[in-house]
Design a protein around this motif. Sequence first.
Motif, mmCIF file in Angstrom:
data_model
loop_
_atom_site.group_PDB
_atom_site.id
_atom_site.type_symbol
_atom_site.label_atom_id
_atom_site.label_comp_id
_atom_site.label_asym_id
_atom_site.label_seq_id
_atom_site.Cartn_x
_atom_site.Cartn_y
_atom_site.Cartn_z
ATOM 1 N N LEU A 14 -12.300 -4.355 8.006
ATOM 2 C CA LEU A 14 -12.473 -3.013 7.450
ATOM 3 C C LEU A 14 -11.458 -2.048 8.022
ATOM 4 O O LEU A 14 -10.916 -1.212 7.306
ATOM 5 C CB LEU A 14 -13.902 -2.516 7.708
ATOM 6 N N THR A 15 -11.178 -2.150 9.292
ATOM 7 C CA THR A 15 -10.205 -1.251 9.915
ATOM 8 C C THR A 15 -8.817 -1.494 9.336
ATOM 9 O O THR A 15 -8.096 -0.552 9.006
ATOM 10 C CB THR A 15 -10.180 -1.463 11.442
ATOM 11 N N THR A 16 -8.445 -2.771 9.177
ATOM 12 C CA THR A 16 -7.136 -3.096 8.612
ATOM 13 C C THR A 16 -7.046 -2.597 7.167
ATOM 14 O O THR A 16 -6.067 -1.966 6.783
ATOM 15 C CB THR A 16 -6.894 -4.617 8.652
ATOM 16 N N SER A 23 -2.252 4.376 4.736
ATOM 17 C CA SER A 23 -0.804 4.268 4.683
ATOM 18 C C SER A 23 -0.308 4.443 3.251
ATOM 19 O O SER A 23 0.646 5.164 3.006
ATOM 20 C CB SER A 23 -0.378 2.907 5.229
ATOM 21 N N LYS A 24 -0.975 3.800 2.307
ATOM 22 C CA LYS A 24 -0.576 3.934 0.908
ATOM 23 C C LYS A 24 -0.784 5.367 0.441
ATOM 24 O O LYS A 24 0.072 5.939 -0.234
ATOM 25 C CB LYS A 24 -1.370 2.962 0.032
ATOM 26 N N THR A 25 -1.906 5.959 0.823
ATOM 27 C CA THR A 25 -2.180 7.355 0.462
ATOM 28 C C THR A 25 -1.103 8.271 1.017
ATOM 29 O O THR A 25 -0.608 9.156 0.320
ATOM 30 C CB THR A 25 -3.577 7.775 0.969
ATOM 31 N N ASP A 26 -0.732 8.046 2.270
ATOM 32 C CA ASP A 26 0.323 8.861 2.886
ATOM 33 C C ASP A 26 1.649 8.676 2.154
ATOM 34 O O ASP A 26 2.389 9.639 1.944
ATOM 35 C CB ASP A 26 0.493 8.505 4.358
ATOM 36 N N ASN A 27 1.943 7.434 1.760
ATOM 37 C CA ASN A 27 3.186 7.175 1.027
ATOM 38 C C ASN A 27 3.180 7.854 -0.344
ATOM 39 O O ASN A 27 4.203 8.372 -0.785
ATOM 40 C CB ASN A 27 3.412 5.661 0.866
ATOM 41 N N ILE A 28 2.036 7.838 -0.995
ATOM 42 C CA ILE A 28 1.930 8.508 -2.299
ATOM 43 C C ILE A 28 2.113 10.008 -2.124
ATOM 44 O O ILE A 28 2.849 10.651 -2.876
ATOM 45 C CB ILE A 28 0.578 8.191 -2.975
ATOM 46 N N GLU A 92 5.653 -0.597 -4.635
ATOM 47 C CA GLU A 92 6.262 0.186 -5.704
ATOM 48 C C GLU A 92 6.399 1.653 -5.308
ATOM 49 O O GLU A 92 7.412 2.294 -5.627
ATOM 50 C CB GLU A 92 5.441 0.050 -6.986
ATOM 51 N N ILE A 93 5.402 2.169 -4.604
ATOM 52 C CA ILE A 93 5.480 3.559 -4.115
ATOM 53 C C ILE A 93 6.671 3.703 -3.177
ATOM 54 O O ILE A 93 7.441 4.672 -3.266
ATOM 55 C CB ILE A 93 4.171 3.974 -3.410
ATOM 56 N N LYS A 94 6.858 2.723 -2.307
ATOM 57 C CA LYS A 94 7.994 2.766 -1.369
ATOM 58 C C LYS A 94 9.325 2.688 -2.123
ATOM 59 O O LYS A 94 10.281 3.386 -1.782
ATOM 60 C CB LYS A 94 7.876 1.651 -0.339
ATOM 61 N N GLN A 95 9.373 1.849 -3.162
ATOM 62 C CA GLN A 95 10.599 1.738 -3.964
ATOM 63 C C GLN A 95 10.899 3.044 -4.706
ATOM 64 O O GLN A 95 12.062 3.467 -4.789
ATOM 65 C CB GLN A 95 10.478 0.585 -4.959
ATOM 66 N N LEU A 96 9.856 3.662 -5.238
ATOM 67 C CA LEU A 96 10.047 4.954 -5.909
ATOM 68 C C LEU A 96 10.550 6.003 -4.922
ATOM 69 O O LEU A 96 11.444 6.796 -5.245
ATOM 70 C CB LEU A 96 8.729 5.419 -6.549
ATOM 71 N N THR A 97 9.987 5.991 -3.728
ATOM 72 C CA THR A 97 10.416 6.944 -2.698
ATOM 73 C C THR A 97 11.886 6.728 -2.370
ATOM 74 O O THR A 97 12.654 7.690 -2.280
ATOM 75 C CB THR A 97 9.540 6.806 -1.437
ATOM 76 N N GLU A 98 12.271 5.462 -2.213
ATOM 77 C CA GLU A 98 13.684 5.162 -1.938
ATOM 78 C C GLU A 98 14.569 5.664 -3.074
ATOM 79 O O GLU A 98 15.639 6.227 -2.837
ATOM 80 C CB GLU A 98 13.877 3.656 -1.738
ATOM 81 N N PHE A 99 14.134 5.443 -4.309
ATOM 82 C CA PHE A 99 14.928 5.911 -5.452
ATOM 83 C C PHE A 99 15.090 7.422 -5.417
ATOM 84 O O PHE A 99 16.192 7.939 -5.573
ATOM 85 C CB PHE A 99 14.280 5.496 -6.778
ATOM 86 N N TYR A 100 13.983 8.142 -5.224
ATOM 87 C CA TYR A 100 14.055 9.600 -5.249
ATOM 88 C C TYR A 100 14.791 10.178 -4.049
ATOM 89 O O TYR A 100 15.155 11.348 -4.064
ATOM 90 C CB TYR A 100 12.664 10.212 -5.404
ATOM 91 N N GLN A 101 15.034 9.361 -3.035
ATOM 92 C CA GLN A 101 15.843 9.805 -1.906
ATOM 93 C C GLN A 101 17.327 9.506 -2.134
ATOM 94 O O GLN A 101 18.165 10.015 -1.409
ATOM 95 C CB GLN A 101 15.355 9.149 -0.608
ATOM 96 N N SER A 102 17.633 8.711 -3.167
ATOM 97 C CA SER A 102 19.030 8.399 -3.485
ATOM 98 C C SER A 102 19.671 9.598 -4.196
ATOM 99 O O SER A 102 18.974 10.524 -4.635
ATOM 100 C CB SER A 102 19.107 7.166 -4.396
ATOM 101 N N SER A 103 20.987 9.556 -4.349
ATOM 102 C CA SER A 103 21.664 10.679 -5.014
ATOM 103 C C SER A 103 21.225 10.793 -6.478
ATOM 104 O O SER A 103 21.019 11.902 -6.972
ATOM 105 C CB SER A 103 23.183 10.553 -4.905
ATOM 106 N N LEU A 104 21.055 9.672 -7.171
ATOM 107 C CA LEU A 104 20.585 9.732 -8.555
ATOM 108 C C LEU A 104 19.153 10.259 -8.607
ATOM 109 O O LEU A 104 18.820 11.086 -9.459
ATOM 110 C CB LEU A 104 20.662 8.354 -9.227
ATOM 111 N N GLY A 105 18.318 9.790 -7.711
ATOM 112 C CA GLY A 105 16.931 10.264 -7.660
ATOM 113 C C GLY A 105 16.853 11.757 -7.424
ATOM 114 O O GLY A 105 16.057 12.459 -8.063
ATOM 115 N N LYS A 106 17.688 12.257 -6.525
ATOM 116 C CA LYS A 106 17.719 13.702 -6.259
ATOM 117 C C LYS A 106 18.169 14.469 -7.500
ATOM 118 O O LYS A 106 17.666 15.551 -7.787
ATOM 119 C CB LYS A 106 18.636 14.007 -5.071
#
Length: 147
Positions: A14-16, A23-28, A92-106
């Motif tokens: 349960l703790t894990t 962690s997922k909530t924080d990433n979202i 997928e959330i992490k991948q989206l975050t990486e994209f939006y941190q890229s120059s195209l994402g910005k």
Amino acid sequence: MKRFSITLFLCGFLTTGFSQSLSKTDNIKNLLELTGSGKLGVQVGQNMINSFKKSYPNVPVEFWDDFLKEMNSDTLINLIIPIYDKYYTESEIKQLTEFYQSSLGKKVISTMPLVVKESMQVGQTWGKEIGEKVYSDLKEKGFVKKE
């Protein structure tokens, strides 16, 4: 001893599971803040209030000001998080975050309000033209009485 092992296993499981959820909530939340989703939502709300102000000019400014104070991006983000959680994996959330941190994402983030605004204007014009054509064709074929 068996009960103790089972209890220990369940607590660990349960703790894990719970920490992964956080962690997922924080990433979202990070993704939504990065893309400005909450701020954009509040801007849409402010535009709605401005429309109401024009429709109800006799309402005191204080009423609208008090209403605007209730609208904040954190509330909206907290309402949106479960939707992202439902449709996207943590990876997928992490991948989206990486994209939006890229120059195209910005660039996508900075131009999206303009793209949406112009697309809505084109969509409204297109919808009006379709509506007028449908009405004209209905009249021409006798489904609507000619005036």
